[in-house]
Design an enzyme around this catalytic site. Structure first.
Site, PDB file in Angstrom:
ATOM      1  N   CYS A  13      11.757  -6.811   1.941  1.00  0.00           N
ATOM      2  CA  CYS A  13      12.314  -6.931   0.444  1.00  0.00           C
ATOM      3  C   CYS A  13      13.625  -6.070   0.125  1.00  0.00           C
ATOM      4  O   CYS A  13      13.853  -5.188   1.001  1.00  0.00           O
ATOM      5  CB  CYS A  13      11.097  -6.724  -0.624  1.00  0.00           C
ATOM      6  SG  CYS A  13      10.851  -5.023  -0.953  1.00  0.00           S
ATOM      7  N   CYS A  94      12.013   2.318  -4.632  1.00  0.00           N
ATOM      8  CA  CYS A  94      12.463   1.193  -4.947  1.00  0.00           C
ATOM      9  C   CYS A  94      12.761   1.045  -6.380  1.00  0.00           C
ATOM     10  O   CYS A  94      12.091   1.417  -7.103  1.00  0.00           O
ATOM     11  CB  CYS A  94      11.234   0.177  -4.701  1.00  0.00           C
ATOM     12  SG  CYS A  94      11.468  -1.655  -5.352  1.00  0.00           S
ATOM     13  N   GLU A 124       2.022   4.148  -4.266  1.00  0.00           N
ATOM     14  CA  GLU A 124       2.787   3.939  -5.417  1.00  0.00           C
ATOM     15  C   GLU A 124       2.058   4.073  -6.703  1.00  0.00           C
ATOM     16  O   GLU A 124       2.671   4.908  -7.520  1.00  0.00           O
ATOM     17  CB  GLU A 124       3.189   2.355  -5.165  1.00  0.00           C
ATOM     18  CG  GLU A 124       4.077   1.805  -6.543  1.00  0.00           C
ATOM     19  CD  GLU A 124       4.148   0.413  -6.502  1.00  0.00           C
ATOM     20  OE1 GLU A 124       3.862  -0.241  -7.628  1.00  0.00           O
ATOM     21  OE2 GLU A 124       4.480  -0.275  -5.573  1.00  0.00           O
ATOM     22  N   THR A 161       3.601  -2.853  -8.349  1.00  0.00           N
ATOM     23  CA  THR A 161       4.731  -3.984  -8.016  1.00  0.00           C
ATOM     24  C   THR A 161       3.860  -5.003  -7.183  1.00  0.00           C
ATOM     25  O   THR A 161       4.507  -6.148  -7.588  1.00  0.00           O
ATOM     26  CB  THR A 161       5.668  -3.392  -7.519  1.00  0.00           C
ATOM     27  OG1 THR A 161       5.578  -2.784  -6.271  1.00  0.00           O
ATOM     28  CG2 THR A 161       6.569  -2.456  -8.333  1.00  0.00           C
ATOM     29  N   CYS A 189       6.784  -6.731  -9.185  1.00  0.00           N
ATOM     30  CA  CYS A 189       8.157  -7.229  -8.594  1.00  0.00           C
ATOM     31  C   CYS A 189       8.552  -8.311  -8.476  1.00  0.00           C
ATOM     32  O   CYS A 189       7.495  -9.288  -7.970  1.00  0.00           O
ATOM     33  CB  CYS A 189       8.323  -6.269  -7.236  1.00  0.00           C
ATOM     34  SG  CYS A 189       9.604  -6.697  -6.164  1.00  0.00           S
TER      35      CYS A 189
END
Length: 649
Positions: A13, A94, A124, A161, A189
């Site tokens: 990504c 990110c 995360e 995400t 996301c």
């Protein structure tokens, strides 16, 4: 022949792509350290190690150097400790994760309770929790949502995400059923959601499915779960070494997807090997396997040219300068002042990390290695097209009034300045044009010169057309005798005009009251809401006659009963004429005392005996309610009074 179909969004990504590129570029200058694995892919980490990018789990073991924050992000405390130890920090977080950090930090500072929906063991989620002093409730499974003993009632909710959207919806429903009041930020996301949707669609239409990615990758694990539900023959591999080729048949329809941490080199190798093994031409060999990781990474980037209009993702906003990921080997920069022609539009107020925007490539290399971008130029292009189309097609256009200048207004339409002269702002004089500043107005383009960049707008014809349409619609709807509501818009000596919804009607002074008035202001004032009766409608002349006098309240309807012939009553002298005086018995009901009935003697002039405003007793001689006439006698009323006195004596 086997058919191999690859998901469009398979592999890195933009967030991972950006972090890997940052690490590669920085490692060319010196060795660097990443706090934890940069991404969840052993092959990538091994390749980066060879380039001088070293993974550390405890930065206390090093004394100095450059530390890169992984794409998963870290808690606030890590940043503070690195700064305290004077390490140079490269932030590879990110942008989508960075946005969650900002939401959580703001909520925590406001004293709010926080729920993180995600895997509590995932870095995360651990990093997100670090922005609220590790005080968040972390829920990763439906059973946890059902069983968790919540102490508080109000929560701010953020989501990992890579979390599955359907699972999130189920968990939110459970929490709401518990009576919790939730402020939900769906921080899944957009790339993850798209990747998962593609996996659903692809796995439903193939015989066998291959999911490529590291076993520790959360988003790859979720892709495998999704594909397994739709295709029983789904295989999870990390590299081509894990792929058993003899389970595939030449007549198979095969789907391939990959997690966000899977590099292009591995995906290419799987596709190439399968294509050769199955003797399949449907998927071409995408390059030799002797290419190194960085070369393949560079090949995966977008090619940019000056003048291109491309889409990118906002990384950060600092001092109104916007950093944008373009899936290019360098990030793009929108300099301050290049975001919009409208100076009142600030990037920090309308953008946030993770937003997708369209940009114009001014220069591929601005001298500092960045791509110089402009959104203002896209506004110019789109604005010019919109203005030209409105001028040629004579259509209505909308613009925001940004300035009041001498002689008119300035409206902005996608970055194009339109001048609206004061004579064209309305169909009537506007004393203060500042009332329009900041508002959006509709208008026509009445003059256009692209060479001189002269654009003139006008609202006068548009307003007149609207009024004509409203008037026509209202005239069709009005019925004589009906009651309607309106607002007094203007008062004159002879009456008052009432706005009935875009069209004015007139109440003549004679129709304002059953009583006698000398000035309309005695009854009405401007801005007053009134209910009026439609007396007449003249469509050809555009006139509407109105009345405030309701027949149900007509005092003459009861005059015969209230003033029977022979009765004595009081009234006030209101008007004198050569042949007598008019006496008001009540508002709207006047009677005439003929000059011969004023006194028991010859009267030359009424004013010799009476004066206006004087209250007198009168006897009712005759009542004609239809003609609104009452004959009265002052003389006979006095005679009756004298007779009564003699009788009493």
């Amino acid at each position: 022949m086997a058919e191999i179909m690859v998901a469009k969004s398979a592999g890195f990504c933009f967030g991972v792509n950006r972090a890997i590129h940052m690490a590669c570029e920085e490692s060319k200058k010196k060795e660097i350290y990443t706090y934890g694995p940069l991404i969840h892919n052993k092959e990538v980490i091994m390749d980066l190690e060879k380039k001088g990018v070293h993974v550390i789990e405890d930065f206390q073991k090093i004394q100095q150097g450059t530390v890169m924050i992984r794409s998963h992000g870290v808690g606030k405390q890590i940043y503070e400790e690195l700064e305290h130890r004077n390490f140079k920090i490269i932030d590879g977080t990110c942008p989508f994760v960075k946005r969650i950090h900002e939401i959580v930090q703001k909520a925590y500072e406001q004293g709010k309770n926080i729920i993180i929906i995600g895997d509590k063991k995932h870095p995360e989620v651990q990093g997100i929790n670090g922005w609220c002093q590790n005080s968040a409730v972390i829920i990763g499974e439906i059973e946890e949502a059902q069983q968790y003993p919540f102490v508080n009632q109000n929560y701010t909710v953020v989501v990992q995400t890579t979390f599955r959207k359907t699972k999130l919806q189920t968990m939110l429903e459970i929490l709401q059923q518990k009576g919790l009041i939730l402020e939900v930020f769906n921080t899944i996301c957009s790339a993850t959601a798209q990747r998962q949707q593609e996996a659903v669609s692809l796995s439903r239409n193939v015989d066998k499915m291959i999911v490529i990615g590291d076993k520790n990758s959360s988003n790859t694990q979720k892709l495998f779960e999704i594909c397994s539900k739709n295709c029983k023959k789904t295989y999870y591999i990390e590299t081509i070494c894990n792929l058993v080729l003899n389970i595939f048949d030449k007549n198979d329809k095969i789907g391939i997807t990959a997690g966000a941490s899977t590099p292009p080199a591995i995906i290419k190798e799987v596709i190439s090997t399968m294509s050769e093994a199955l003797n399949n031409d449907a998927v071409q060999n995408n390059g030799g396997m002797e290419e190194d990781f960085e070369q393949m990474l560079n090949e995966s980037f977008t090619i940019l040219h000056t003048g291109d209009v491309v889409k990118g993702t906002v990384i950060s906003i600092s001092n109104e300068e916007v950093s944008v990921n373009l899936n290019y080997k360098s990030d793009g920069i929108i300099p301050k002042g290049e975001y919009s022609r409208d100076a009142s539009v600030l990037p920090s107020k309308v953008l946030q990390p993770g937003d997708e925007i369209e940009v114009f490539v001014v220069r591929v290399n601005d001298g500092d290695g960045n791509v110089q971008l402009s959104r203002k130029r896209i506004e110019d292009q789109k604005g010019m097209e919109e203005v030209e189309a409105a001028y040629q097609n004579k259509t209505v256009i909308t613009g925001k009034i940004t300035d009041v200048v001498r002689g008119g207004l300035i409206a902005m339409v996608n970055g194009i300045r339109i001048f609206i002269p004061s004579s064209q702002v309305s169909n009537k004089f506007i004393e203060d044009l500042n009332v329009f500043k900041g508002k959006e107005l509709e208008f026509n383009i009445i003059e256009l010169d692209k060479v001189k960049r002269r654009f003139i707008g006008g609202r006068k014809a548009l307003i007149e057309k609207e009024i004509a349409e409203k008037k026509a619609a209202l005239f069709d709807k009005l019925e004589i005798g009906s009651k309607v509501k309106g607002t007094v818009s203007r008062i004159t000596d002879f009456g008052a005009f009432v706005d009935l919804g875009g069209v004015d009607g007139l109440i003549h002074i004679s129709e304002m009251s059953w009583g006698r008035i000398t000035n309309p202001k005695e009854v009405l004032k401007e801005g007053q809401e009134v209910e009026v009766i439609i007396l007449d409608v003249d469509k050809e002349k555009g006139k509407i006659s109105l009345s405030l006098k309701d027949s149900a309240n007509n005092p003459w309807s009861l005059a015969v009963e209230k003033y029977p012939v022979g009765s004595i009553t009081e009234g006030k002298v209101v008007r004198m004429v050569p042949f007598g005086v008019f006496v008001e018995l009540e508002a709207g009901v006047d009677g005439l005392v003929h000059i011969s009935q004023i006194a028991n003697k010859h009267v030359v002039k009424p004013e010799d005996e009476l004066k206006v405003g004087e209250v007198i007793k009168v006897k009712v001689l005759e009542v004609n309610a239809e003609q609104k006439k009452i004959s009265l006698s002052k003389r006979q009323a006095e005679e009756n009074a004298e007779d009564s006195e003699k009788t009493e004596e």
